[in-house]
Every structure is written in C-alpha cells, then in structure tokens.
Design an enzyme around this catalytic site. Structure first.
Site, mmCIF file in Angstrom:
data_model
loop_
_atom_site.group_PDB
_atom_site.id
_atom_site.type_symbol
_atom_site.label_atom_id
_atom_site.label_comp_id
_atom_site.label_asym_id
_atom_site.label_seq_id
_atom_site.Cartn_x
_atom_site.Cartn_y
_atom_site.Cartn_z
ATOM 1 N N GLY A 13 0.846 -1.204 0.000
ATOM 2 C CA GLY A 13 0.000 0.000 0.000
ATOM 3 C C GLY A 13 0.870 1.238 0.000
ATOM 4 O O GLY A 13 0.655 2.165 0.779
ATOM 5 N N ILE A 18 -0.599 6.509 4.799
ATOM 6 C CA ILE A 18 0.501 6.138 5.695
ATOM 7 C C ILE A 18 1.625 5.450 4.912
ATOM 8 O O ILE A 18 2.816 5.726 5.122
ATOM 9 C CB ILE A 18 -0.041 5.218 6.822
ATOM 10 C CG1 ILE A 18 -1.006 6.015 7.715
ATOM 11 C CG2 ILE A 18 1.105 4.615 7.630
ATOM 12 C CD1 ILE A 18 -1.844 5.155 8.661
ATOM 13 N N ARG A 38 -2.270 -2.024 -5.868
ATOM 14 C CA ARG A 38 -2.947 -2.507 -7.083
ATOM 15 C C ARG A 38 -2.875 -1.482 -8.201
ATOM 16 O O ARG A 38 -2.863 -1.836 -9.357
ATOM 17 C CB ARG A 38 -4.408 -2.849 -6.753
ATOM 18 C CG ARG A 38 -4.537 -4.022 -5.790
ATOM 19 C CD ARG A 38 -5.919 -4.103 -5.203
ATOM 20 N NE ARG A 38 -6.258 -2.911 -4.431
ATOM 21 C CZ ARG A 38 -7.377 -2.719 -3.775
ATOM 22 N NH1 ARG A 38 -8.297 -3.662 -3.774
ATOM 23 N NH2 ARG A 38 -7.594 -1.611 -3.102
ATOM 24 N N ASP A 64 -1.396 -7.188 -5.707
ATOM 25 C CA ASP A 64 -2.619 -7.235 -4.900
ATOM 26 C C ASP A 64 -2.341 -8.239 -3.779
ATOM 27 O O ASP A 64 -2.162 -9.439 -4.048
ATOM 28 C CB ASP A 64 -3.785 -7.696 -5.782
ATOM 29 C CG ASP A 64 -5.097 -7.775 -5.021
ATOM 30 O OD1 ASP A 64 -5.085 -7.813 -3.779
ATOM 31 O OD2 ASP A 64 -6.140 -7.808 -5.693
ATOM 32 N N SER A 145 -3.933 -0.774 14.244
ATOM 33 C CA SER A 145 -4.930 0.289 14.460
ATOM 34 C C SER A 145 -5.298 0.272 15.940
ATOM 35 O O SER A 145 -5.176 -0.780 16.592
ATOM 36 C CB SER A 145 -6.179 0.003 13.622
ATOM 37 O OG SER A 145 -7.226 0.883 13.972
ATOM 38 N N TYR A 157 -13.612 -5.053 10.703
ATOM 39 C CA TYR A 157 -12.321 -4.365 10.609
ATOM 40 C C TYR A 157 -11.573 -4.529 11.945
ATOM 41 O O TYR A 157 -10.383 -4.866 11.957
ATOM 42 C CB TYR A 157 -12.543 -2.876 10.285
ATOM 43 C CG TYR A 157 -11.275 -2.039 10.272
ATOM 44 C CD1 TYR A 157 -10.350 -2.167 9.242
ATOM 45 C CD2 TYR A 157 -11.013 -1.119 11.292
ATOM 46 C CE1 TYR A 157 -9.192 -1.392 9.222
ATOM 47 C CE2 TYR A 157 -9.863 -0.337 11.281
ATOM 48 C CZ TYR A 157 -8.959 -0.486 10.241
ATOM 49 O OH TYR A 157 -7.806 0.274 10.227
ATOM 50 N N LYS A 161 -7.939 -6.315 12.812
ATOM 51 C CA LYS A 161 -6.827 -5.623 13.470
ATOM 52 C C LYS A 161 -6.465 -6.286 14.816
ATOM 53 O O LYS A 161 -5.291 -6.309 15.199
ATOM 54 C CB LYS A 161 -7.153 -4.137 13.637
ATOM 55 C CG LYS A 161 -7.247 -3.383 12.298
ATOM 56 C CD LYS A 161 -5.932 -3.452 11.503
ATOM 57 C CE LYS A 161 -5.915 -2.558 10.290
ATOM 58 N NZ LYS A 161 -4.638 -2.591 9.550
ATOM 59 N N THR A 194 -6.267 10.287 5.819
ATOM 60 C CA THR A 194 -5.785 9.656 4.582
ATOM 61 C C THR A 194 -6.987 9.349 3.699
ATOM 62 O O THR A 194 -8.132 9.600 4.076
ATOM 63 C CB THR A 194 -5.048 8.332 4.865
ATOM 64 O OG1 THR A 194 -6.014 7.385 5.335
ATOM 65 C CG2 THR A 194 -3.933 8.489 5.883
HETATM 66 N N1 LIG Z 1 -6.180 6.353 8.281
HETATM 67 C C1 LIG Z 1 -6.418 5.959 9.515
HETATM 68 O O1 LIG Z 1 -7.047 6.692 10.305
HETATM 69 C C2 LIG Z 1 -5.932 4.632 10.017
HETATM 70 C C3 LIG Z 1 -6.106 4.369 11.370
HETATM 71 C C4 LIG Z 1 -5.654 3.160 11.882
HETATM 72 C C5 LIG Z 1 -5.057 2.241 11.054
HETATM 73 N N2 LIG Z 1 -4.916 2.523 9.723
HETATM 74 C C6 LIG Z 1 -4.284 1.499 8.898
HETATM 75 O O2 LIG Z 1 -3.215 2.078 8.179
HETATM 76 C C7 LIG Z 1 -3.026 1.362 6.954
HETATM 77 C C8 LIG Z 1 -2.978 2.357 5.812
HETATM 78 O O3 LIG Z 1 -4.197 3.089 5.809
HETATM 79 P P1 LIG Z 1 -4.376 4.483 5.094
HETATM 80 O O4 LIG Z 1 -5.290 5.269 5.957
HETATM 81 O O5 LIG Z 1 -3.057 5.052 4.721
HETATM 82 O O6 LIG Z 1 -5.207 4.001 3.826
HETATM 83 P P2 LIG Z 1 -5.309 4.526 2.323
HETATM 84 O O7 LIG Z 1 -4.963 5.971 2.230
HETATM 85 O O8 LIG Z 1 -6.649 4.063 1.862
HETATM 86 O O9 LIG Z 1 -4.145 3.685 1.601
HETATM 87 C C9 LIG Z 1 -4.240 2.284 1.558
HETATM 88 C C10 LIG Z 1 -3.207 1.747 0.593
HETATM 89 O O10 LIG Z 1 -3.316 0.326 0.568
HETATM 90 C C11 LIG Z 1 -3.367 -0.108 -0.780
HETATM 91 N N3 LIG Z 1 -4.127 -1.352 -0.844
HETATM 92 C C12 LIG Z 1 -5.418 -1.570 -0.502
HETATM 93 N N4 LIG Z 1 -5.749 -2.837 -0.780
HETATM 94 C C13 LIG Z 1 -4.649 -3.433 -1.299
HETATM 95 C C14 LIG Z 1 -4.373 -4.724 -1.795
HETATM 96 N N5 LIG Z 1 -5.305 -5.694 -1.833
HETATM 97 N N6 LIG Z 1 -3.121 -4.988 -2.244
HETATM 98 C C15 LIG Z 1 -2.159 -4.045 -2.243
HETATM 99 N N7 LIG Z 1 -2.370 -2.795 -1.789
HETATM 100 C C16 LIG Z 1 -3.608 -2.493 -1.330
HETATM 101 C C17 LIG Z 1 -4.041 1.036 -1.549
HETATM 102 O O11 LIG Z 1 -3.669 1.065 -2.929
HETATM 103 P P3 LIG Z 1 -4.545 0.334 -4.076
HETATM 104 O O12 LIG Z 1 -5.973 0.656 -3.783
HETATM 105 O O13 LIG Z 1 -4.039 0.922 -5.357
HETATM 106 O O14 LIG Z 1 -4.230 -1.124 -3.976
HETATM 107 C C18 LIG Z 1 -3.423 2.238 -0.831
HETATM 108 O O15 LIG Z 1 -2.159 2.523 -1.392
HETATM 109 C C19 LIG Z 1 -4.179 0.355 6.866
HETATM 110 O O16 LIG Z 1 -3.709 -0.907 7.275
HETATM 111 C C20 LIG Z 1 -5.201 0.901 7.834
HETATM 112 O O17 LIG Z 1 -6.021 -0.105 8.367
HETATM 113 C C21 LIG Z 1 -5.343 3.697 9.184
#
Ligand SMILES: NC(=O)c1ccc[n+]([C@@H]2O[C@H](COP(=O)([O-])OP(=O)(O)OC[C@H]3O[C@@H](n4cnc5c(N)ncnc54)[C@H](OP(=O)(O)O)[C@@H]3O)[C@@H](O)[C@H]2O)c1
Length: 246
Positions: A13, A18, A38, A64, A145, A157, A161, A194
């Site tokens: 990702g 992040i 992806r 993926d 998370s 979810y 986690k 994000t």
């Molecule tokens: N934002 C928050 O508040 C928050 C809080 C707690 C934990 N987190 C955790 O932090 C991590 C990153 O979250 P984020 O907020 O930065 O999310 P985001 O902005 O939606 O980014 C998620 C990334 O993961 C990639 N991804 C999703 N499904 C995938 C797959 N099957 N294979 C490969 N890549 C994949 C997406 O790219 P593609 O769609 O192009 O594949 C994207 O680059 C996650 O694990 C999330 O649960 C986030």
C-alpha cells in the site's frame, strides 16, 4: 537511520496515506524501497516524484496482497534484483462499514483477505527470504490500528486488526524461538487523515477534517521503531490525535 542506507524495504500500500509517507521517508534515508499496491499508474507517478532527489530509490511493483501469486512474484522480483529484503512494512489495509448483524459477507472476506492473510503471507515470505540470505537483523512492521485493541464500530475491521495484534506478537515469539534477531513492531494509529476515510465515509467531510494531519506522524513512528538500537525491540506503539477520545 544510518544502518538502513542502501538496504531494501517493501512497503505494501505504498503510494498514498501512511504507506506513501513511509515510502518517502525511507527513500530519504537512502533505502531501496519496493512500494506495492494494485494501482500501478499511481505507484509510478509517486516514484517519479520521489526518485532522483536523494540517495534512495522507490521501485513501484503492482501487487494485490489478496492474491498469493502476486506476493510470491513480488518477493521473487526482490530476490533477483536486490538479493535480500531487510524491512517489510505491512501497511496495505481496507475497511468497510459492514455490520455483523446485516453486512455483506463479500466485504468481510475482502477485509480478512487483505488485512490478515495478505499481511501473513508477506510476513512469511519476508522471514523466509531473510533467513535464506542471512539477514539476521531484519524488521517486520505491521500497521495495525487502535481498532486492534478495542472495539468501537466496524467490528469486522476490528477483528482483522485484533488479528494483527495477535500475529505480530505470535511472530515475535516464533522469531525468538528460532534464535534470530529479526524484530517485529505493531504500530496502532488512531484517526489519520488519509484516503481511507473518503473510501469509508465519502460524504462525511466533517469527520475527515478532524483527523491527524497526515500519514507522516505514523511514518515517523516507523522510523523510530526501526532505528532503535539493535538490542531494543519496540513491539507496540499506539498513536492517537490528542482530541481522539475513543
Ligand atoms: N487512516 C487511519 O485513520 C488509520 C487508522 C488506523 C489504522 N490505519 C491502517 O493504516 C493502513 C494504511 O491506511 P491508510 O489510511 O493510509 O489508507 P489509504 O490511504 O486508503 O491507503 C491504503 C493503501 O493500501 C493499498 N491497498 C489496498 N488494498 C490493497 C491490496 N489488496 N493490495 C495491495 N495494496 C492495497 C491502496 O492502494 P490500491 O488501492 O491501489 O491497492 C493504498 O495505497 C491500513 O492498514 C489501515 O487499516 C489507518
């Protein structure tokens, strides 16, 4: 971070949120970083913005993490191109608002395939490659998370986690039993501003505006964990915005 310069990282990702912030910081410290996701176009766009500015480099790789063959191809690419991997940041993750009492089981499956199984397969492949190539001081960082420690909403979810909490600690114990010095860290963010929130709540801009400013704060925690002295194992970090109560 000096010891990481020239070493190889994989960030799943790795172009937005992040993961994107983490890729940028690792590259700025001289690492060769394979950013996977992806969307290949976006990966390449970010790589072109990052590369050529410092010692490190980003290598985009379309993968993926819900498809095991994609993951195996990515590790084959890493082994052939670099000969080793030193750091894995399991960041790719998805969330849906899909209640247990009424939700869509296909959405639950996608959450578990991405957040639990994708992370587990990447971890296994990274540890195997580290062992095979004599990398005894590698590091696996899981982006968990606060939902991995308490349940507020989105229970599937949260279940995924909570699994990350268990998997990080379980892997730590396995690595200790195997007498390696490979370290594991679970980093548990609260709200971070994000793309994930626009994906879950496309119409709720008010909620998104209250969140932590960017993934940079979490990427800083990744750097903190991996730059700790070799005898220090930072296992769990929880980071909330000051205003977050839950
Ligand atoms: N934002 C928050 O508040 C928050 C809080 C707690 C934990 N987190 C955790 O932090 C991590 C990153 O979250 P984020 O907020 O930065 O999310 P985001 O902005 O939606 O980014 C998620 C990334 O993961 C990639 N991804 C999703 N499904 C995938 C797959 N099957 N294979 C490969 N890549 C994949 C997406 O790219 P593609 O769609 O192009 O594949 C994207 O680059 C996650 O694990 C999330 O649960 C986030």
């Amino acid at each position: 971070m000096d010891r990481w310069s020239g070493k190889v990282a994989i960030v799943t990702g790795g172009y937005e949120g992040i993961g994107g912030a983490t890729v940028k910081k690792l590259v700025s410290h001289g690492m060769k970083v394979v950013g996977c996701a992806r969307n290949e176009e976006k990966l390449k766009q970010i790589a072109s913005e990052i590369n050529g500015k410092g010692q490190g480099e980003m290598f985009p790789f379309k993968c993926d993490v819900t498809d095991e063959s994609n993951i195996l191809e990515m590790f084959k690419f890493v082994k052939e191109k670099f000969g080793a991997v030193h750091l894995l940041v399991n960041n790719a993750g998805i969330a849906f608002d899909s209640p247990i009492s009424s939700g869509d089981s296909q959405k639950w499956k996608r959450i578990l395939d991405t957040n639990v199984l994708g992370l587990s397969i990447c971890s296994r492949e990274a540890v195997q490659l580290m062992k095979e190539t004599g990398v005894d001081d590698g590091h696996i960082v899981n982006i968990n998370s606060v939902a991995g420690h308490r349940v507020v909403d989105k229970p599937m979810y949260a279940a995924s986690k909570f699994a990350v909490t268990a998997l990080t600690e379980g892997l730590r114990k396995e690595l200790r039993s195997a007498n390696t010095h490979i370290r594991t860290t679970s980093i548990s963010p609260g709200y971070v501003k994000t793309e994930i929130f626009h994906k879950i709540y496309p119409d709720d801009t008010e909620r998104v505006e209250k969140l932590l400013k960017s993934g940079e704060d979490i990427a800083d925690a990744v750097l903190y964990a991996v730059s700790a002295p070799a005898h220090v194992d930072i296992n769990e970090i929880i980071i909330r915005p000051v205003e977050q109560a839950l």
